[in-house]
Motif scaffolding. Structure first.
Motif, short mmCIF file in Angstrom:
data_model
loop_
_atom_site.label_atom_id
_atom_site.label_comp_id
_atom_site.label_asym_id
_atom_site.label_seq_id
_atom_site.Cartn_x
_atom_site.Cartn_y
_atom_site.Cartn_z
N GLN A 1 0.85 -1.15 0.01
CA GLN A 1 0.02 -0.23 -0.10
C GLN A 1 0.87 1.25 0.04
OE1 GLN A 1 -2.87 0.24 3.17
NE2 GLN A 1 -3.83 2.03 2.39
N ASP B 1 4.27 2.44 -5.84
CA ASP B 1 3.72 2.66 -7.24
C ASP B 1 3.88 1.17 -7.64
OD1 ASP B 1 3.62 5.21 -7.12
OD2 ASP B 1 5.80 5.63 -7.96
N ILE C 1 0.54 5.04 -10.56
CA ILE C 1 -0.38 4.16 -10.01
C ILE C 1 0.00 3.25 -8.87
CG2 ILE C 1 -2.08 2.21 -11.10
CD1 ILE C 1 -2.41 4.81 -12.46
N LYS C 2 -0.57 3.35 -7.68
CA LYS C 2 -0.28 2.60 -6.42
C LYS C 2 -1.17 1.28 -6.85
CE LYS C 2 1.37 6.45 -4.68
NZ LYS C 2 2.68 6.53 -4.89
N GLU D 1 -2.87 -0.38 -4.69
CA GLU D 1 -4.28 -0.31 -4.42
C GLU D 1 -5.01 0.32 -5.57
OE1 GLU D 1 -2.64 2.88 -1.80
OE2 GLU D 1 -1.93 1.22 -2.75
N ASP D 2 -4.48 1.10 -6.17
CA ASP D 2 -5.21 1.81 -7.21
C ASP D 2 -5.24 0.68 -8.60
OD1 ASP D 2 -4.83 4.43 -6.21
OD2 ASP D 2 -3.11 4.94 -7.32
N ASP E 1 -8.10 -1.26 -7.62
CA ASP E 1 -9.61 -0.55 -7.64
C ASP E 1 -9.80 -0.46 -9.23
OD1 ASP E 1 -9.61 -0.28 -4.96
OD2 ASP E 1 -9.03 1.74 -4.95
N HIS E 2 -9.05 -0.19 -10.02
CA HIS E 2 -9.13 0.05 -11.37
C HIS E 2 -9.66 -1.27 -12.08
CE1 HIS E 2 -6.11 3.63 -11.48
NE2 HIS E 2 -7.27 4.07 -10.80
N LYS F 1 -16.97 2.61 -11.72
CA LYS F 1 -16.67 3.20 -10.54
C LYS F 1 -18.03 3.87 -9.89
CE LYS F 1 -14.02 7.01 -8.54
NZ LYS F 1 -13.03 7.87 -8.69
#
Length: 576
Positions: A31, A34, A51-52, A54-55, A58-59, A169
């Motif tokens: 978390q 990158d 972009i992490k 966790e991103d 989510d994406h 989303k």
């Protein structure tokens, strides 16, 4: 018979059952870090998007939810395009509960793309703008089952990944979380990958998510891939080596970047401070060649030679000063590059050792699409020049029916082996027997358990006297000639109407015209033939009589190859 050993586990690793479990783990374990760095260009303005982990999770969920709302549950989703973030998003979104994913080679001609879509019964095609001409033709001819086309970019007239993510989303924010609850069959076929065959029509390999996650688990037990490393995704995602390699990076907490193009390779490695990558031998050989050319131009040969002597001497006492001694060379590659894994074909030992001599650990692996893909590899501590290393943890390897030289077909068994070829029982039966995958590669094992690939079983030339000639062995010798672009060794009947078993060893050699002009001052085909024949005669003098190359085909015309750069031997020999 010598035993094939497994690489000893060195690092902790987590075994994930499926892709959703893997990205949920990464989002929690890494978390704030990158997962990807994306470069955006608008004219002369350049910006970077981080972009992490966790991103990314989510994406994937946003896109998957958007696709679910569009009715894509249970669909077969094909993907075609260059390596990019949206490619990997579509891959994970499809596989986290929607259906079967079919990665396609962006280099295929229209006919093969259409055939692959038909044979895989694909319903949806995710594509990038470069594939628009093929997409338009697919729609016009309407020979496939594809009903929905999704563009990785925003493109008029087409649904885009961005639109689907925005819809997904919003749906999730409104409380629609059905996508997160979709069941995943970890051990069933969810990926259909087409091989790049050199002799016949491509075969559709059936892989499960567990095939791949088990392979990822094994790799992270033995390879020095570290949380915080920066990777550059060179290998195309439509090959298992590229896609599984990317999943390794996600599982290990490695940041992924993308190359702007091969001519920007060195610039991008410096720009992103890349510390590791997975690639094909050609890339390592090219980088090493450029480094050595710079060394020669700057007159540093003696300095480098002395540095190598000093570093090798000190290494005997456990003192490693390579990265200090060769800092100028390493700085050409950003100063951070420390680990490189090569696969897909044999690498020039000089380039591999050259990297290691400068303090960049370079190892090679071996595998195939049917094995998700890695079967054997070297690592930092287990290496031998010319070898592919040892078996991956959890993978059994054997030499089947070895001859008097200890050479036989390499066969494999393990959790990463495919279930078979899709709708092709005949071909499946040829390669899968009692759970063992017959690789088609001939290999031998030395007394310490290191594996050496000797050639392809189907390429072996069996002479009238019963002797076996392995073309790859001779091809390696020919490739050492500086003017050789590519070459192929094959057997041909000595006499037109004679005994078909009475074969002569032949070599087709594609030379570099520019090199011939620069080094020998000639463009005359007859003179070039004389030079090459002279050099082949020198090679022949060192070979047993039965291995000597008696006929030469010399040309500057490139050979017919697959999109992965492998020569299509069958098509080439048909032309002789």
């Amino acid at each position: 018979m010598n035993e094939i050993k497994e690489l000893k586990p060195v690092f902790p690793s987590v075994l994930h059952q499926d892709f959703r479990e893997l990205i949920n783990y990464s989002a929690k374990a890494y978390q704030g870090d990158d997962a990807f760095i994306l470069k955006h260009k608008q004219g002369k303005n350049i910006s970077y998007e981080h972009i992490k982990f966790e991103d990314f999770r989510d994406h994937v969920n946003f896109l998957g939810t958007g696709m679910l709302r569009k009715g894509f549950k249970g669909k077969r989703i094909a993907i075609i395009g260059k390596n990019r973030y949206e490619w990997m998003l579509a891959y994970f979104a499809a596989l986290c509960g929607l259906g079967i994913c079919v990665p396609l080679d962006k280099g295929l001609p229209y006919e093969e793309v259409e055939s692959s879509l038909i044979r895989s019964y694909s319903d949806v095609l995710v594509f990038d703008k470069a594939q628009l001409p093929i997409v338009e033709e697919l729609k016009e001819k309407s020979n496939t089952k594809v009903t929905d086309y999704i563009c990785m970019e925003e493109l008029e007239g087409y649904l885009s990944i961005k639109e689907l993510m925005e819809d997904g989303k919003k749906s999730m924010e409104d409380g629609f979380t059905d996508y997160l609850q979709l069941p995943i069959d970890a051990h069933g076929t969810t990926i259909i990958l087409f091989t790049s065959g050199t002799t016949s029509m491509s075969k559709a390999v059936q892989l499960s998510q567990y095939n791949i996650t088990a392979n990822v688990y094994a790799m992270l037990l033995v390879e020095d891939i570290r949380h915080g490393d920066i990777n550059m995704a060179f290998l195309p995602y439509h090959h298992t080596f590229g896609s599984t390699g990317q999943i390794v990076m996600l599982a290990a907490g490695v940041t992924t970047t993308y190359c702007d193009g091969l001519k920007y390779l060195q610039k991008n490695i410096v720009e992103y401070k890349v510390s590791l990558f997975v690639c094909v031998p050609l890339l390592i050989e090219s980088i090493y060649k450029k480094i050595m050319q710079t060394v020669q131009k700057q007159g540093l040969e003696k300095k480098v030679a002395l540095g190598l002597k000093i570093s090798k001497f000190l290494l005997k006492f456990g003192i490693d000063v390579r990265r200090k001694l060769f800092k100028e060379i390493l700085d050409q590659l950003g100063g951070n590059l420390r680990y490189v894994i090569s696969g897909a074909s044999a690498i020039d030992p000089e380039a591999l050792e050259g990297f290691n001599n400068f303090g960049i650990t370079a190892v090679q692996g071996y595998g195939m699409t049917e094995a998700s893909p890695v079967l054997a590899a070297e690592n930092t501590w287990t290496r031998r020049t010319g070898s592919i290393g040892m078996a991956m943890p959890g993978v059994e390897l054997r030499i089947d029916q070895p001859n008097e030289e200890g050479i036989g077909e390499l066969i494999a068994r393990g959790p990463n082996i495919m279930s078979g070829y899709y709708e092709n029982k005949e071909e499946t039966a040829k390669v899968l027997s009692d759970g063992w995958l017959h690789t088609g590669d001939l290999a031998s094992v030395d007394s310490d358990g290191f594996i050496f690939i000797r050639g392809r079983k189907k390429n072996v030339i069996v002479l009238k006297n019963g002797k076996n000639v392995y073309p790859e062995e001779l091809e390696l010798l020919i490739s050492n000639l500086p003017y050789v672009e590519e070459n192929m060794v094959f057997g041909q009947p000595r006499h037109k109407d004679g005994d078909h078993k009475d074969l002569a060893i032949c070599a087709k050699i594609v030379y570099k015209p520019d090199y011939m002009k620069e080094a020998y001052g000639t463009e005359d085909p007859a003179e070039i033939q004389r030079i090459i024949k002279r050099d082949i005669d020198v090679i022949n003098e060192e070979l047993p009589v039965y291995k000597q190359m008696l006929r030469l085909v010399i040309t500057d015309e490139p050979m017919v190859k697959t999109t992965t750069g492998k020569v299509k031997r069958y098509e080439e020999t048909k032309k002789m």
